[in-house]
Design an enzyme around this catalytic site. Sequence first.
Site, PDB file in Angstrom:
ATOM      1  N   CYS A  71       0.834  -1.207   0.000  1.00  0.00           N
ATOM      2  CA  CYS A  71       0.000   0.000   0.000  1.00  0.00           C
ATOM      3  C   CYS A  71       0.869   1.257   0.000  1.00  0.00           C
ATOM      4  O   CYS A  71       1.602   1.513  -0.954  1.00  0.00           O
ATOM      5  CB  CYS A  71      -0.962  -0.047   1.188  1.00  0.00           C
ATOM      6  N   HIS A 157      -3.626  -5.136  -0.328  1.00  0.00           N
ATOM      7  CA  HIS A 157      -3.320  -5.723   0.983  1.00  0.00           C
ATOM      8  C   HIS A 157      -3.345  -7.248   0.885  1.00  0.00           C
ATOM      9  O   HIS A 157      -4.407  -7.869   1.036  1.00  0.00           O
ATOM     10  CB  HIS A 157      -4.326  -5.251   2.035  1.00  0.00           C
ATOM     11  N   GLU A 159      -2.326  -9.247   3.026  1.00  0.00           N
ATOM     12  CA  GLU A 159      -2.394  -9.834   4.362  1.00  0.00           C
ATOM     13  C   GLU A 159      -3.815 -10.142   4.832  1.00  0.00           C
ATOM     14  O   GLU A 159      -3.996 -10.846   5.820  1.00  0.00           O
ATOM     15  CB  GLU A 159      -1.718  -8.904   5.377  1.00  0.00           C
TER      16      GLU A 159
END
Length: 636
Positions: A71, A157, A159
């Site tokens: 990001c 993202h 994650e």
Amino acid sequence: MREASSQNIPKVCIIDAGGQYTKVIDRRIRELQVRSRDHNFWWTKQRHSRGCSKTERGDSEPPIFPSSAFCWGMQFINHVNGGQVVALEKREDGVFPITVDTGSDLFKELPETQDVLLTHGDSIKKVADGFDTIAKSGDIVAAIADSNRKIFGVQFHPEVDLTKFGKEIFSNFLNIAQVPRVFTENFRDEECIAEIREQVGETGKILVLISGGVDSCVLAALCFKAIGKERVKCLHIDNGFMRKVELVNAQRMFYNSSCQIYGSKPDDLLQEPSQILCKTVDPEQKRKIIGDTFIKLVKIEASRLNMSIDNKDVFLAQGTLRPDLIESASATVSSHADVIKVQKEAGRLVEPLRDFHKDEVRRLGARLGLPASVVNRQPFPGPGLAIRVLCADNSVVQEEEACGPLLKMLSNYSHCLKTPHTLLEKIKSSLSSSEHDRLEKFTRDAKLYTSILPIRSVGVQGDCRSYSQVACISGPPLWSELVFLAKLIPRICHTINRVCYLMGTPIRDSHFPNDTTPTTLSDYALSQLRYQTFLKQTQFLKNTPQLEKLSQMPVVLLPLHFDREPYSTKVGPCQRSVVIRPFISSDFMTGRAAIPGEDVSEECINEMEKEICEVPGITRLLYDLTSKPPGTTEWE
């Protein structure tokens, strides 16, 4: 054979620049059996000069490679290497399809097209020299790489759960970095126990604050195992906002409590106290009063147990998890927070679960021998039902400029395409070609009505906590298409962070409520909510596997009177409605709404709607369609 000490295991360094998902990165790496350690971005800059300009870094100081940035991190490495980042009119907030270069080691053996979570307004305009674009979201750069130096940057993202192949992307990066996969959950258990023993010492005692949920129960079990039951006391205080059939001990004290009101700074104390809790409307003040009253009772009861929290040999333990630290940020100051801060500064706050997520705590609880009925219990907020009753006076929340018209155009997109408009061009520029076609077909085949409700809810947009507007859709229950529309609305209407579907007979735009039913934390309102929650549990217990699939299912009482004659001066709003939020998540940082017909039984939801709307004083059932982000799990 005993595993090697975790201290000798290689670590991945996570540089934390302040994003809310840092600890989810840590979690993803742990899932791949690799240990990590995070450092503040500015600490790293001072010691390693990573991410600063070439003149700041100095040619004699070697960089740390390989590395991957997410990001803002991608934008930063692009900027410092000579690229350009600009603020575009088009934002990307939500789940988008991207196209990746499968020839890149980062996307090795992954699909060329995949869904990812994007939360950004700034974008790369010029890719830095030495870097290649390895993924795109439409015409926006979604990932870059310098293959020679093994530096990667992704705008999305990887994650979070909403990025479908995020775990595989992490695995590819760890393969690039050649990190051994040897860090197991057993290492974490041992580290938690060792941390408690080291912090408390041989004579210290622990006061564990028990809420009745899985987090505090696992915390208590950890403390027992670390220092023995004789040096641990558990304290549960029922604030009167618990679920149906749970004890009510301190209810009247909480209902009639108030708090001091602070100004913009913590030490800017105003003289007059707040209203008492049972008359308070503001959600931040409700939390503050409950926190203040709770800590007063903790001090009283702790002294009775000879565990005064002012005693230097007494340690205070609470089951704080990583998502709690992010979502509970408040604009007000409470004595609860002050006490926790004092204990933390004195080194007497025990929080061994602070880097855990809910599913990790459940597995830890099972390893500690806790029963399934405890470790599988659905989460319940500390303030309890107090934040699941949206309080209000008889007021109207005004629509933000241009938000209402944008919402109408989205819900009537097919028809609006026939008449050019400036706002319509804004919508078009935010849609991919496939989204355009799907929205055009949906709004052509289904008659939809939408409105902005006169209430607000808590959400997370970008990296910020928002308190924004709620959109409501009425029309045929085409659930997958409704969820699709619910993803588009906050992306395009930035003042909206939550979207609900109004169950039952569709109503026209002019028949949505434009004012609120006066609502406080009265016995009647709480009884209404407890009964709705009970009805929900009864329906879902008929299908246990279905209930187990849901991570959480808050039931919220709304101060909204539907099906009342619009703009009536004869009968004011006097009834309420209920919204349910069936939610699916593994990390509780991100997640999605459960889709009737796919994740939960549509018949079950319809039966629930029928039963709830037969309760006196309840007009409608709403279904929360919002993913997280932009809407948090709870409404307040």
